[in-house]
Design a protein around this motif. Structure first.
Motif, PDB file in Angstrom:
ATOM      1  N   ASN A   1      -2.118  12.386  10.655  1.00 12.88           N
ATOM      2  CA  ASN A   1      -3.212  12.520   9.962  1.00 12.88           C
ATOM      3  C   ASN A   1      -2.861  12.455   8.315  1.00 12.88           C
ATOM      4  O   ASN A   1      -2.395  13.533   8.131  1.00 12.88           O
TER       5      ASN A   1
ATOM      6  N   LYS B   1       1.077  17.244  12.772  1.00  7.38           N
ATOM      7  CA  LYS B   1       0.047  16.341  12.975  1.00  7.38           C
ATOM      8  C   LYS B   1      -0.766  16.037  11.638  1.00  7.38           C
ATOM      9  O   LYS B   1      -1.449  15.049  11.383  1.00  7.38           O
ATOM     10  N   ASN B   2      -0.436  17.036  10.540  1.00  6.88           N
ATOM     11  CA  ASN B   2      -1.460  16.730   9.222  1.00  6.88           C
ATOM     12  C   ASN B   2      -0.592  16.772   8.143  1.00  6.88           C
ATOM     13  O   ASN B   2       0.465  17.797   7.823  1.00  6.88           O
TER      14      ASN B   2
ATOM     15  N   PRO C   1      -8.688   3.355   8.933  1.00 10.26           N
ATOM     16  CA  PRO C   1      -9.341   4.182   9.653  1.00 10.26           C
ATOM     17  C   PRO C   1     -10.185   5.143   8.736  1.00 10.26           C
ATOM     18  O   PRO C   1      -9.537   5.544   7.632  1.00 10.26           O
ATOM     19  N   GLU C   2     -11.368   5.719   9.372  1.00 10.07           N
ATOM     20  CA  GLU C   2     -11.888   6.859   8.286  1.00 10.07           C
ATOM     21  C   GLU C   2     -11.139   8.240   8.495  1.00 10.07           C
ATOM     22  O   GLU C   2     -10.402   8.424   9.392  1.00 10.07           O
ATOM     23  N   PRO C   3     -11.149   8.539   7.242  1.00  9.38           N
ATOM     24  CA  PRO C   3     -10.367  10.042   7.383  1.00  9.38           C
ATOM     25  C   PRO C   3     -10.798  11.046   8.174  1.00  9.38           C
ATOM     26  O   PRO C   3     -11.936  11.189   8.421  1.00  9.38           O
ATOM     27  N   LYS C   4      -9.568  11.701   8.675  1.00  8.84           N
ATOM     28  CA  LYS C   4      -9.979  12.794   9.813  1.00  8.84           C
ATOM     29  C   LYS C   4      -9.654  14.241   8.938  1.00  8.84           C
ATOM     30  O   LYS C   4      -9.206  14.203   8.034  1.00  8.84           O
ATOM     31  N   GLU C   5     -10.355  15.062   9.740  1.00 11.85           N
ATOM     32  CA  GLU C   5     -10.365  16.310   9.251  1.00 11.85           C
ATOM     33  C   GLU C   5      -9.045  17.060   9.503  1.00 11.85           C
ATOM     34  O   GLU C   5      -8.442  16.834  10.460  1.00 11.85           O
TER      35      GLU C   5
ATOM     36  N   ALA D   1      -4.261  12.880   4.593  1.00 15.38           N
ATOM     37  CA  ALA D   1      -5.590  13.064   3.716  1.00 15.38           C
ATOM     38  C   ALA D   1      -5.059  13.143   2.348  1.00 15.38           C
ATOM     39  O   ALA D   1      -4.194  13.922   1.979  1.00 15.38           O
TER      40      ALA D   1
END
Length: 240
Positions: free
Chosen positions: A152, A124-125, A88-92, A154
């Motif tokens: 998520n 979540k991050n 998937p595309e990276p999320k903020e 990053a």
């Protein structure tokens, strides 16, 4: 029948550079596969030696032989279930809760376990240095047990990220203040360092406070595994 070119592509996805080029990753194991299929991830292909799994799956799933599965699998003994998904595309990265920052985590099992722990504790991050093991490494995915879909990750310049944040930054060290005696805020960042060398110098300068898990046993005992330490610290973060 699965073709030779398909087998070759799937086998090649064991390499990080091919995963990046193709924007695809492979996962194995029935439970993890079911978790990912029921998530928002886009399915590229599903393969199994299990007739019931193939016939009852809502997505197109191809029945294959164990011989073909062995050619695709990264496991010494394949378990009969393999799926290919689009990365998937990276999320903020959101700042509304605690964030876990990982500095050069090398062991796939450690990263996978940390992802699973974050899922358990509702974190979540996760931000990772670019030299941290790839979260789509098959061994990482195996250790997450499907939690990769709910956390998520990053990959970025963590040093710069920390310099630009408004959140308090805590680092896990051997010589910090006891986490049991530290008043932790509702939001913050916890930095976990490399298995062998701890937190790197470039990231060390951004840390607001060093914390530690006190040792009660013999001083000759090795330091805690990074995933174990993360579990204890996340428990304290949520408890407080």
């Amino acid at each position: 029948m699965v073709g030779k070119s398909q087998i070759k592509l799937i086998k090649s996805l064991q390499q990080k550079k091919i995963r990046i080029q193709q924007k695809l990753f492979v996962v194995e194991g029935k439970k993890t596969l079911q978790e990912l299929v029921s998530s928002n991830l886009e399915v590229f292909g599903l393969f199994s030696t299990d007739v019931d799994f193939v016939s009852k799956n809502e997505h197109t799933c191809e029945l294959i032989t164990m011989a073909d599965l062995k050619k695709m699998s990264s496991l010494a003994t394949p378990n009969g279930y393999l799926g290919v998904f689009r990365i998937p595309e990276p999320k903020e990265v959101l700042y509304d809760d605690w964030i876990v920052a990982l500095d050069f985590i090398q062991d796939p099992g450690n990263l996978g376990t940390i992802i699973r722990l974050c899922d358990w504790f509702g974190i979540k991050n996760i931000v990772c240095t670019t030299n941290t093991v790839d979260c789509y490494n098959p061994k990482v995915l195996q250790a997450t047990m499907g939690s990769i879909t709910r956390v998520n990750l990053a990959y970025l310049d963590v040093s710069e990220f920390l310099k630009n944040t408004h959140l308090p930054i805590y680092g896990a060290f051997m010589d910090g203040a006891s986490v049991y005696e530290t008043e932790l805020p509702k939001k913050g960042i916890i930095v976990m360092g490399n298995e062998a060398n701890g937190v790197s110098d470039s990231i060390l300068n951004a840390i607001s406070e060093k914390i530690t898990i006190p040792q009660y046993g013999e001083k000759t005992t090795e330091s805690l595994n990074v995933a174990t330490a993360t579990a204890i610290l996340l428990n304290e973060i949520r408890r407080s």
